[in-house]
Design a protein around this motif. Sequence first.
Motif, PDB file in Angstrom:
ATOM      1  N   ARG A 276       1.198  -1.387  -0.184  1.00 51.87           N
ATOM      2  CA  ARG A 276       0.028  -0.073  -0.022  1.00 51.87           C
ATOM      3  C   ARG A 276       0.843   1.470   0.281  1.00 51.87           C
ATOM      4  O   ARG A 276      -0.396   1.978  -0.601  1.00 51.87           O
ATOM      5  N   THR A 277       1.494   1.449   0.756  1.00 48.12           N
ATOM      6  CA  THR A 277       2.856   2.582   0.378  1.00 48.12           C
ATOM      7  C   THR A 277       4.136   1.984   0.943  1.00 48.12           C
ATOM      8  O   THR A 277       5.037   1.091   1.410  1.00 48.12           O
ATOM      9  N   ILE A 278       4.914   3.534   0.377  1.00 47.16           N
ATOM     10  CA  ILE A 278       6.493   2.944   0.277  1.00 47.16           C
ATOM     11  C   ILE A 278       6.962   4.114   0.826  1.00 47.16           C
ATOM     12  O   ILE A 278       6.514   5.189   0.640  1.00 47.16           O
ATOM     13  N   ALA A 279       8.293   4.250   1.783  1.00 47.61           N
ATOM     14  CA  ALA A 279       8.614   5.160   2.247  1.00 47.61           C
ATOM     15  C   ALA A 279      10.916   5.654   1.505  1.00 47.61           C
ATOM     16  O   ALA A 279      10.550   3.857   1.832  1.00 47.61           O
ATOM     17  N   ILE A 280      10.742   6.094   1.316  1.00 47.05           N
ATOM     18  CA  ILE A 280      12.308   6.241   0.690  1.00 47.05           C
ATOM     19  C   ILE A 280      13.720   6.548   1.345  1.00 47.05           C
ATOM     20  O   ILE A 280      13.514   8.399   2.057  1.00 47.05           O
ATOM     21  N   ASN A 281      14.068   6.073   2.668  1.00 46.65           N
ATOM     22  CA  ASN A 281      15.579   7.236   2.968  1.00 46.65           C
ATOM     23  C   ASN A 281      16.939   7.440   2.231  1.00 46.65           C
ATOM     24  O   ASN A 281      17.562   6.030   2.855  1.00 46.65           O
ATOM     25  N   GLU A 282      16.743   7.523   1.550  1.00 45.23           N
ATOM     26  CA  GLU A 282      18.297   7.414   0.788  1.00 45.23           C
ATOM     27  C   GLU A 282      19.559   8.050   1.299  1.00 45.23           C
ATOM     28  O   GLU A 282      20.917   7.109   0.774  1.00 45.23           O
ATOM     29  N   ALA A 283      19.990   8.816   2.547  1.00 48.55           N
ATOM     30  CA  ALA A 283      20.867   8.611   3.095  1.00 48.55           C
ATOM     31  C   ALA A 283      21.388   7.237   4.096  1.00 48.55           C
ATOM     32  O   ALA A 283      22.208   7.027   4.119  1.00 48.55           O
ATOM     33  N   ASP A 284      20.533   6.972   4.387  1.00 49.56           N
ATOM     34  CA  ASP A 284      20.790   5.472   4.826  1.00 49.56           C
ATOM     35  C   ASP A 284      20.476   4.162   4.412  1.00 49.56           C
ATOM     36  O   ASP A 284      19.927   3.139   5.062  1.00 49.56           O
ATOM     37  N   HIS A 285      19.738   4.400   2.864  1.00 51.37           N
ATOM     38  CA  HIS A 285      19.787   3.209   2.414  1.00 51.37           C
ATOM     39  C   HIS A 285      18.504   2.595   2.364  1.00 51.37           C
ATOM     40  O   HIS A 285      18.426   1.135   2.312  1.00 51.37           O
ATOM     41  N   LEU A 286      17.745   3.105   2.819  1.00 56.32           N
ATOM     42  CA  LEU A 286      16.025   2.238   3.346  1.00 56.32           C
ATOM     43  C   LEU A 286      15.579   2.440   2.435  1.00 56.32           C
ATOM     44  O   LEU A 286      14.620   3.790   1.976  1.00 56.32           O
ATOM     45  N   LEU A 287      14.153   1.472   1.904  1.00 51.92           N
ATOM     46  CA  LEU A 287      13.480   1.631   1.533  1.00 51.92           C
ATOM     47  C   LEU A 287      12.682   0.446   2.194  1.00 51.92           C
ATOM     48  O   LEU A 287      12.580  -0.477   2.171  1.00 51.92           O
ATOM     49  N   VAL A 288      11.066   0.828   2.763  1.00 55.35           N
ATOM     50  CA  VAL A 288      10.018   0.596   2.993  1.00 55.35           C
ATOM     51  C   VAL A 288       8.569   0.736   2.425  1.00 55.35           C
ATOM     52  O   VAL A 288       8.246   1.658   2.673  1.00 55.35           O
ATOM     53  N   ILE A 289       8.650  -0.680   3.066  1.00 49.54           N
ATOM     54  CA  ILE A 289       7.047  -0.820   2.378  1.00 49.54           C
ATOM     55  C   ILE A 289       5.945  -1.219   3.591  1.00 49.54           C
ATOM     56  O   ILE A 289       6.169  -1.669   4.541  1.00 49.54           O
ATOM     57  N   GLY A 290       4.985  -0.794   3.580  1.00 48.67           N
ATOM     58  CA  GLY A 290       4.318  -1.460   4.412  1.00 48.67           C
ATOM     59  C   GLY A 290       2.623  -1.811   3.593  1.00 48.67           C
ATOM     60  O   GLY A 290       2.542  -1.544   2.602  1.00 48.67           O
ATOM     61  N   SER A 291       2.182  -3.046   4.054  1.00 50.30           N
ATOM     62  CA  SER A 291       0.974  -4.178   3.605  1.00 50.30           C
ATOM     63  C   SER A 291      -0.158  -4.106   4.037  1.00 50.30           C
ATOM     64  O   SER A 291      -0.385  -4.546   5.556  1.00 50.30           O
ATOM     65  N   SER A 292      -1.257  -4.587   3.804  1.00 48.91           N
ATOM     66  CA  SER A 292      -1.973  -5.207   4.200  1.00 48.91           C
ATOM     67  C   SER A 292      -2.438  -6.098   4.239  1.00 48.91           C
ATOM     68  O   SER A 292      -3.604  -6.893   5.000  1.00 48.91           O
ATOM     69  N   ASP A 293      -1.004  -6.910   5.159  1.00 48.64           N
ATOM     70  CA  ASP A 293      -0.615  -8.112   5.271  1.00 48.64           C
ATOM     71  C   ASP A 293      -0.258  -7.496   7.094  1.00 48.64           C
ATOM     72  O   ASP A 293      -0.031  -8.028   7.730  1.00 48.64           O
ATOM     73  N   PHE A 294      -0.706  -6.485   7.041  1.00 44.16           N
ATOM     74  CA  PHE A 294       0.183  -5.983   9.035  1.00 44.16           C
ATOM     75  C   PHE A 294       1.475  -5.447   8.663  1.00 44.16           C
ATOM     76  O   PHE A 294       1.319  -5.312   9.885  1.00 44.16           O
ATOM     77  N   THR A 295       2.137  -5.564   8.046  1.00 48.06           N
ATOM     78  CA  THR A 295       3.689  -5.415   7.837  1.00 48.06           C
ATOM     79  C   THR A 295       4.029  -4.322   7.420  1.00 48.06           C
ATOM     80  O   THR A 295       4.044  -3.758   7.246  1.00 48.06           O
ATOM     81  N   VAL A 296       4.990  -4.013   8.144  1.00 50.22           N
ATOM     82  CA  VAL A 296       6.485  -2.940   7.571  1.00 50.22           C
ATOM     83  C   VAL A 296       7.681  -3.900   7.198  1.00 50.22           C
ATOM     84  O   VAL A 296       7.840  -4.999   8.393  1.00 50.22           O
ATOM     85  N   SER A 297       7.810  -3.355   6.527  1.00 49.36           N
ATOM     86  CA  SER A 297       9.775  -4.340   5.858  1.00 49.36           C
ATOM     87  C   SER A 297      10.473  -3.048   4.637  1.00 49.36           C
ATOM     88  O   SER A 297      10.122  -2.750   4.889  1.00 49.36           O
ATOM     89  N   VAL A 298      11.399  -3.671   6.306  1.00 48.47           N
ATOM     90  CA  VAL A 298      12.688  -2.756   5.347  1.00 48.47           C
ATOM     91  C   VAL A 298      13.564  -3.638   4.568  1.00 48.47           C
ATOM     92  O   VAL A 298      14.419  -4.722   4.937  1.00 48.47           O
ATOM     93  N   PHE A 299      14.271  -2.494   3.549  1.00 50.39           N
ATOM     94  CA  PHE A 299      14.519  -3.702   2.210  1.00 50.39           C
ATOM     95  C   PHE A 299      16.008  -2.339   2.215  1.00 50.39           C
ATOM     96  O   PHE A 299      16.096  -0.810   3.018  1.00 50.39           O
ATOM     97  N   ASP A 300      17.228  -2.579   2.000  1.00 49.09           N
ATOM     98  CA  ASP A 300      18.357  -1.754   1.394  1.00 49.09           C
ATOM     99  C   ASP A 300      18.226  -1.450   0.496  1.00 49.09           C
ATOM    100  O   ASP A 300      17.525  -2.172  -0.706  1.00 49.09           O
ATOM    101  N   LEU A 301      17.786   0.167  -0.166  1.00 48.99           N
ATOM    102  CA  LEU A 301      17.516   0.403  -1.007  1.00 48.99           C
ATOM    103  C   LEU A 301      18.470   0.143  -1.923  1.00 48.99           C
ATOM    104  O   LEU A 301      18.503  -0.182  -3.372  1.00 48.99           O
ATOM    105  N   GLN A 302      19.536  -0.249  -2.282  1.00 51.12           N
ATOM    106  CA  GLN A 302      21.293  -0.717  -2.785  1.00 51.12           C
ATOM    107  C   GLN A 302      20.958  -2.028  -3.169  1.00 51.12           C
ATOM    108  O   GLN A 302      21.123  -2.481  -4.595  1.00 51.12           O
ATOM    109  N   THR A 303      20.684  -2.659  -2.657  1.00 57.18           N
ATOM    110  CA  THR A 303      21.169  -4.310  -2.520  1.00 57.18           C
ATOM    111  C   THR A 303      19.441  -5.033  -3.031  1.00 57.18           C
ATOM    112  O   THR A 303      19.106  -5.920  -3.432  1.00 57.18           O
TER     113      THR A 303
END
Length: 302
Positions: free
Chosen positions: A142-169
């Motif tokens: 449902r939603t994406i947030a990006i923090n380029e300085a810390d290389h973070l890509l975060v995703i919110g989902s309808s399964d109630f979770t928040v997932s944190v990814f490395d933006l580069q890898t």
Amino acid sequence: MTKIEVEKIASLTGHKDCIYTIEKGESDKVIYSAGGDGMVVKWDLNQPDLGKLVAKVENSVYALRFHQGRLLVGHNFNGIHLINPDLNKEELSTSVSNSQIFDVKSTEKNIYLACGDGTLVVLDAENLSTIAKIKVSDKSLRTIAINEADHLLVIGSSDFTVSVFDLQTLQLKDQQKAHENSVFTLAFSPDGIYLLSGGRDAKLKVWAIRQKKLELIETIAAHLFAINNIAFREDGKYFATCSMDKSIKVWDAGTFSLIKVIDKSRHAGHGTSVNKVLWSSCDTIASCSDDRTISVWKVKNL
């Protein structure tokens, strides 16, 4: 403390269905809107009565992104379109998913799509070619947030979770059940210290991310019904939330305390769900609603 004052300075009308998204354009005075009628409209806040149609697509639009002078339109069930809003011209398009596109974010080089089939799609920003498709969930993203300085890509989902990814890898670093229902919105504070999340459970949650792991700082019962969107002011001192409960709330970002409620009874606010909110400038907030209007508010004494 000086009393915060709110004045409604414009109501933008012309959409024929619910307005799901608004996006700040090339200046503080330009915003774009889209929704259930498939119309993508450009608004000049100096001339709020004169909306300009820049694109018309077949299906609902939930997501817009202004990217390097162009407008990315998430066309549900029919991919992504790159529109030149000055020429009302589509420059590129690609079919990436047979599902809804609920959010579009971008960096200089890449575009990130949150899709209804649970897939994160990463595109090359120059030619819209597919770089990666990552199955994150069996439910909608449902939603994406990006923090380029810390290389973070975060995703919110309808399964109630928040997932944190490395933006580069694009490697998954953490995934937690964050809410009691769908996560609709995520926003990093401009300094990157905090991540805020909100969703159908009407809770506002404050997180820190340390070593790419989520750490819950605070939980706030922020609204009566679902929180649809969170937006920080550019200087990071305040943020706004909007909700299915028809209200907009303004918060102090230093203390996470509520400082103003904007609603129908007190400020001629929206009559139905408020779907997205943005800061056009430090003293101006715009919001869109299922009531088919965009409201523009002057917020004084912040």
